[in-house]
Design an enzyme around this catalytic site. Sequence first.
Site, PDB file in Angstrom:
ATOM      1  N   GLU A  53       0.824  -1.213   0.000  1.00 17.60           N
ATOM      2  CA  GLU A  53       0.000   0.000   0.000  1.00 17.60           C
ATOM      3  C   GLU A  53       0.858   1.262   0.000  1.00 17.60           C
ATOM      4  O   GLU A  53       0.584   2.200  -0.735  1.00 17.60           O
ATOM      5  CB  GLU A  53      -0.941   0.020   1.212  1.00 17.60           C
ATOM      6  CG  GLU A  53      -2.102  -0.950   1.116  1.00 17.60           C
ATOM      7  CD  GLU A  53      -3.179  -0.531   0.127  1.00 17.60           C
ATOM      8  OE1 GLU A  53      -3.081   0.554  -0.482  1.00 17.60           O
ATOM      9  OE2 GLU A  53      -4.135  -1.300  -0.050  1.00 17.60           O
ATOM     10  N   ASP A  71      -6.506   8.033  -0.276  1.00 17.81           N
ATOM     11  CA  ASP A  71      -5.953   7.055   0.659  1.00 17.81           C
ATOM     12  C   ASP A  71      -4.772   7.700   1.373  1.00 17.81           C
ATOM     13  O   ASP A  71      -3.937   8.348   0.733  1.00 17.81           O
ATOM     14  CB  ASP A  71      -5.481   5.801  -0.078  1.00 17.81           C
ATOM     15  CG  ASP A  71      -6.611   5.092  -0.802  1.00 17.81           C
ATOM     16  OD1 ASP A  71      -7.758   5.159  -0.327  1.00 17.81           O
ATOM     17  OD2 ASP A  71      -6.339   4.456  -1.839  1.00 17.81           O
TER      18      ASP A  71
END
EC number: 3.2.1.17
Length: 148
Positions: A53, A71
Site C-alpha cells: 500500500e 488514501d
Amino acid sequence: MKALLVLGFLLLSASVQAKVFKHCELARILRSSALAGYRGVSLENWMCMAQHESNFDTEAINYNSTDQSTDYGIFQINSRYWCNDGKTPRAVNACGIPCSALLQDDITQAIQCAKRVVRDPQGIRAWVAWQRHCQNRDLSGYIRNCGV
C-alpha cells in the site's frame, strides 16, 4: 527576526518529514500494538499489506478520481469511509479522526483505525493491495530475521 524565521522554517520542515519504516522496525511496532493476530490477521499479512500500500511510508497519499476520495498513510486508509479530510463528498469517518492523523510518524492512530477497518465484514479484504499481493501467498519473509 530573520534568524527566527529561519528557525521556524527549519522546525516546520522537520515536523513534516515522512517516516519510512524499516521492515523489522515496523514489525516490532505492530506486534507491540497488538495488531499481530488481531481479528485473525497475522503480522505477516499486515506487513505485506503495508508494503504494497505505502512501501512503509507514513506520508503516502493517493487520490482516487473515480470516487473523489484519497488514501492516507502507511495503511492507505480511505477518506470515503474511515477518516475526514474535509474534501471527500459523503465521507463517513468511521474512525472518527482527521485524515491528517494517518500521516503522523507516530502510527498509533493509524493502527487504531486499521483495527476498526478489519472489524467490518470485509476484514483485511478491504485493502485491494492485500488481495492482489498477499492473499494465499507465503508471507514468512516479511518478518524473517526480525526477532518478533
